[in-house]
Design a protein around this motif. Structure first.
Motif, PDB file in Angstrom:
ATOM      1  N   LEU A   7      17.885  38.444  66.343  1.00  0.00           N
ATOM      2  CA  LEU A   7      17.084  38.355  65.137  1.00  0.00           C
ATOM      3  C   LEU A   7      17.953  37.699  64.071  1.00  0.00           C
ATOM      4  CD1 LEU A   7      14.293  39.178  64.075  1.00  0.00           C
ATOM      5  CD2 LEU A   7      15.390  41.176  63.083  1.00  0.00           C
ATOM      6  N   LYS A   9      18.542  36.995  60.425  1.00  0.00           N
ATOM      7  CA  LYS A   9      18.162  37.524  59.111  1.00  0.00           C
ATOM      8  C   LYS A   9      19.077  36.892  58.071  1.00  0.00           C
ATOM      9  CE  LYS A   9      17.683  41.949  58.746  1.00  0.00           C
ATOM     10  NZ  LYS A   9      17.845  43.404  58.851  1.00  0.00           N
ATOM     11  N   LYS A  10      18.537  35.906  57.366  1.00  0.00           N
ATOM     12  CA  LYS A  10      19.329  35.192  56.356  1.00  0.00           C
ATOM     13  C   LYS A  10      18.425  34.859  55.183  1.00  0.00           C
ATOM     14  CE  LYS A  10      22.588  31.375  55.896  1.00  0.00           C
ATOM     15  NZ  LYS A  10      22.168  30.765  54.675  1.00  0.00           N
ATOM     16  N   SER A  12      15.629  34.874  52.886  1.00  0.00           N
ATOM     17  CA  SER A  12      14.273  35.407  53.058  1.00  0.00           C
ATOM     18  C   SER A  12      13.730  35.128  54.465  1.00  0.00           C
ATOM     19  CB  SER A  12      13.336  34.809  52.010  1.00  0.00           C
ATOM     20  OG  SER A  12      13.271  33.398  52.178  1.00  0.00           O
ATOM     21  N   THR A  14      13.507  35.861  58.460  1.00  0.00           N
ATOM     22  CA  THR A  14      13.691  36.820  59.546  1.00  0.00           C
ATOM     23  C   THR A  14      12.894  36.296  60.731  1.00  0.00           C
ATOM     24  OG1 THR A  14      13.919  38.663  57.997  1.00  0.00           O
ATOM     25  CG2 THR A  14      13.434  39.223  60.282  1.00  0.00           C
ATOM     26  N   LYS A  16      13.151  35.543  65.269  1.00  0.00           N
ATOM     27  CA  LYS A  16      13.873  35.651  66.528  1.00  0.00           C
ATOM     28  C   LYS A  16      14.341  34.261  66.950  1.00  0.00           C
ATOM     29  CE  LYS A  16      11.982  39.918  68.258  1.00  0.00           C
ATOM     30  NZ  LYS A  16      11.286  40.602  69.337  1.00  0.00           N
ATOM     31  N   HIS A  39      24.663  36.040  60.789  1.00  0.00           N
ATOM     32  CA  HIS A  39      23.387  36.637  60.402  1.00  0.00           C
ATOM     33  C   HIS A  39      22.514  36.966  61.611  1.00  0.00           C
ATOM     34  CE1 HIS A  39      24.277  35.661  56.230  1.00  0.00           C
ATOM     35  NE2 HIS A  39      24.718  34.495  56.687  1.00  0.00           N
ATOM     36  N   HIS A  41      21.348  39.569  64.538  1.00  0.00           N
ATOM     37  CA  HIS A  41      21.257  41.022  64.706  1.00  0.00           C
ATOM     38  C   HIS A  41      20.491  41.378  65.975  1.00  0.00           C
ATOM     39  CE1 HIS A  41      22.581  41.850  60.534  1.00  0.00           C
ATOM     40  NE2 HIS A  41      22.000  40.690  60.298  1.00  0.00           N
ATOM     41  N   GLU A  46      17.596  45.878  64.648  1.00  0.00           N
ATOM     42  CA  GLU A  46      18.065  45.050  63.538  1.00  0.00           C
ATOM     43  C   GLU A  46      19.372  45.546  62.920  1.00  0.00           C
ATOM     44  OE1 GLU A  46      15.010  44.241  60.653  1.00  0.00           O
ATOM     45  OE2 GLU A  46      13.472  44.073  62.195  1.00  0.00           O
TER      46      GLU A  46
END
Length: 78
Positions: A7, A9-10, A12, A14, A16, A39, A41, A46
């Motif tokens: 995942l 996540k950076k 805004s 999110t 896969k 970034h 996860h 998460e």
């Protein structure tokens, strides 16, 4: 634990991302890879960061950062 997707996540974002996509960036666009590599996860809980493992003799994969753990109820922990 080995993963085939992570995942991302950076800021805004999110989303896969597959190990193949990250492998491509790592081999062909080091700047973009450097922007996302910290970034990544677990795609389920998460929580832990994942590291991209580039392998010569087997398929590339993601692994949990050393010292980081999944949530107790994460299916990846089982």
């Amino acid at each position: 634990m080995f993963f085939e997707e992570a995942l991302l996540k950076k800021d805004s974002i999110t989303v896969k991302i597959s190990v193949e996509e990250v492998t491509y960036l790592r081999k062909n666009n080091l700047q973009k890879y450097a922007e996302i590599k910290d970034h990544l996860h677990c795609p389920e809980c998460e929580r832990p960061h994942l590291t991209h493992k580039l392998c010569a003799d087997r398929a590339n994969y993601f692994a949990t950062h050393i010292g980081e753990e999944h949530d107790d109820d994460c299916i990846q922990e089982r």
